[in-house]
Scaffold this motif. Structure first.
Motif, PDB file in Angstrom:
ATOM      1  N   GLN A  26       0.822  -1.209   0.000  1.00  0.00           N
ATOM      2  CA  GLN A  26       0.000   0.000   0.000  1.00  0.00           C
ATOM      3  C   GLN A  26       0.857   1.261   0.000  1.00  0.00           C
ATOM      4  N   GLY A  54      -6.147  -2.646  -7.198  1.00  0.00           N
ATOM      5  CA  GLY A  54      -5.568  -1.933  -6.072  1.00  0.00           C
ATOM      6  C   GLY A  54      -5.783  -0.443  -6.125  1.00  0.00           C
ATOM      7  N   GLY A  56      -6.813   1.553  -3.934  1.00  0.00           N
ATOM      8  CA  GLY A  56      -6.424   2.234  -2.709  1.00  0.00           C
ATOM      9  C   GLY A  56      -7.404   3.322  -2.319  1.00  0.00           C
ATOM     10  N   THR A  61      -8.129   6.139  -9.692  1.00  0.00           N
ATOM     11  CA  THR A  61      -9.536   5.893 -10.042  1.00  0.00           C
ATOM     12  C   THR A  61     -10.208   7.167 -10.531  1.00  0.00           C
ATOM     13  N   ALA A  73     -12.981  -1.401 -10.352  1.00  0.00           N
ATOM     14  CA  ALA A  73     -11.860  -1.387  -9.421  1.00  0.00           C
ATOM     15  C   ALA A  73     -11.899  -2.615  -8.530  1.00  0.00           C
ATOM     16  N   GLU A  75     -10.373  -4.333  -5.325  1.00  0.00           N
ATOM     17  CA  GLU A  75      -9.640  -3.964  -4.102  1.00  0.00           C
ATOM     18  C   GLU A  75      -9.809  -5.058  -3.057  1.00  0.00           C
ATOM     19  N   ASP A  77      -8.737  -4.889   0.132  1.00  0.00           N
ATOM     20  CA  ASP A  77      -8.954  -4.327   1.458  1.00  0.00           C
ATOM     21  C   ASP A  77     -10.403  -3.850   1.587  1.00  0.00           C
ATOM     22  N   LEU A  80     -10.905  -0.055   2.340  1.00  0.00           N
ATOM     23  CA  LEU A  80     -10.685   0.822   1.198  1.00  0.00           C
ATOM     24  C   LEU A  80     -11.772   0.643   0.145  1.00  0.00           C
ATOM     25  N   ALA A  81     -12.187  -0.600  -0.062  1.00  0.00           N
ATOM     26  CA  ALA A  81     -13.245  -0.858  -1.049  1.00  0.00           C
ATOM     27  C   ALA A  81     -14.544  -0.162  -0.654  1.00  0.00           C
ATOM     28  N   LEU A  84     -14.119   3.846  -1.272  1.00  0.00           N
ATOM     29  CA  LEU A  84     -13.892   4.359  -2.626  1.00  0.00           C
ATOM     30  C   LEU A  84     -15.130   4.994  -3.258  1.00  0.00           C
ATOM     31  N   VAL A 101     -17.041  -1.368  -7.849  1.00  0.00           N
ATOM     32  CA  VAL A 101     -15.998  -1.821  -6.934  1.00  0.00           C
ATOM     33  C   VAL A 101     -16.202  -3.302  -6.643  1.00  0.00           C
ATOM     34  N   THR A 103     -14.753  -6.218  -4.305  1.00  0.00           N
ATOM     35  CA  THR A 103     -13.915  -6.515  -3.145  1.00  0.00           C
ATOM     36  C   THR A 103     -13.414  -7.945  -3.266  1.00  0.00           C
TER      37      THR A 103
END
Length: 281
Positions: A26, A54, A56, A61, A73, A75, A77, A80-81, A84, A101, A103
């Motif tokens: 990260q 990722g 972040g 993005t 995207a 992700e 985490d 973070l997901a 976003l 998104v 995850t």
């Protein structure tokens, strides 16, 4: 401004009580000019569905959403997901419905809510090559990409046969795409600041070598050839095929000098060797 700057990145991180981890690679881009440069070099346009890995805190993005039709995207985490979509809604509200998104672990994801036409990503440095190869194998629809990885890895991915750094990442990537260096990125544009430089690699999809050998067989051969890269191929492959004599026979039938080393062969040559081995088994 819709893009993130150092202050906004730290504000989001503080709100989330986020402590970036090396385990997940990260390091977040905090410079808007760098983001715009990456987006411009990628060649992404209004008709593209971009797969980003990722994302972040959303720096890249947001830059992609400014120009692309949609961004998917991925992700790993959950924190973070979950954040976003909120960041995009606050900073680019008229494009918020253009973001999906997912995850998930990028090395295990097999389905996406939209079919990508391009990949643009700041890949986690500790898993950059396996993630890239997974994306190339699993989502064949995307035709071009731009990935940011550790500079040394960027050089290896894009290396040509005959180079000292040419190896497994170079050959396996070449099975799917033409890879070339597309620039460098300073550590100072990241938070936290990494202790390595970053490099951009441009990818353009192409057809794999015409061969009756499977990708799995070719890749296993590549692993064997570079497992003992200092040895001549007849020796490096002897354990893989059963004997030095069998290796010599397959190499000569494929038009490859048994005394050559793996670092001088392109992916097509490895495919020819794998095809010959398939015929003798």
């Amino acid at each position: 401004m819709s893009l993130l700057d150092p202050r906004s990145v730290r504000e989001i991180a503080a709100r989330l009580d986020l402590r970036p981890t090396k385990q997940r690679g990260q390091n977040f881009v905090v410079d808007a000019n760098t983001v715009r440069r990456i987006v411009a070099v990628s060649g992404v346009g209004p008709d593209d569905v971009v797969l980003e890995v990722g994302p972040g805190l959303g720096s890249l993005t947001l830059g992609l959403l400014e120009v692309a039709d949609r961004v998917v995207a991925v992700e790993i985490d959950e924190l973070l997901a979950g954040e976003l979509p909120r960041t995009v809604a606050e900073r680019l509200p008229d494009r918020a419905d253009r973001l999906d998104v997912v995850t998930a672990d990028a090395m295990r994801v097999t389905e996406l809510p939209a079919t990508p036409t391009a990949v643009v990503a700041n890949l986690p440095y500790n898993v950059a090559v396996p993630v890239l190869l997974h994306l190339l194998a699993t989502f064949p629809e995307w035709q071009r990409g731009l990935v940011m990885v550790q500079a040394e890895v960027a050089d290896r991915i894009s290396a040509a046969p005959g180079s000292k750094i040419y190896g497994i990442p170079s050959v396996k990537t070449a099975w799917y795409a033409e890879a070339s260096r597309a620039g460098s990125v300073s550590p100072t544009v990241f938070w936290p600041v990494p202790n390595v430089d970053s490099g951009l690699v441009a990818l353009r999809r192409r057809e794999p070598p015409a061969t009756t050998a499977s990708r799995e067989d070719v890749f296993a051969l590549v692993d064997a050839a570079f497992g003992q890269r200092r040895k001549m191929l007849r020796s490096a492959l002897s354990g893989f095929v059963g004997s030095s004599a069998a290796a010599v026979e397959a190499l000569e039938a494929a038009g490859v000098d048994p005394q050559a080393r793996g670092e001088v062969l392109d992916v097509t040559a490895f495919a020819r060797i794998a095809e010959q081995l398939g015929r003798t088994r």
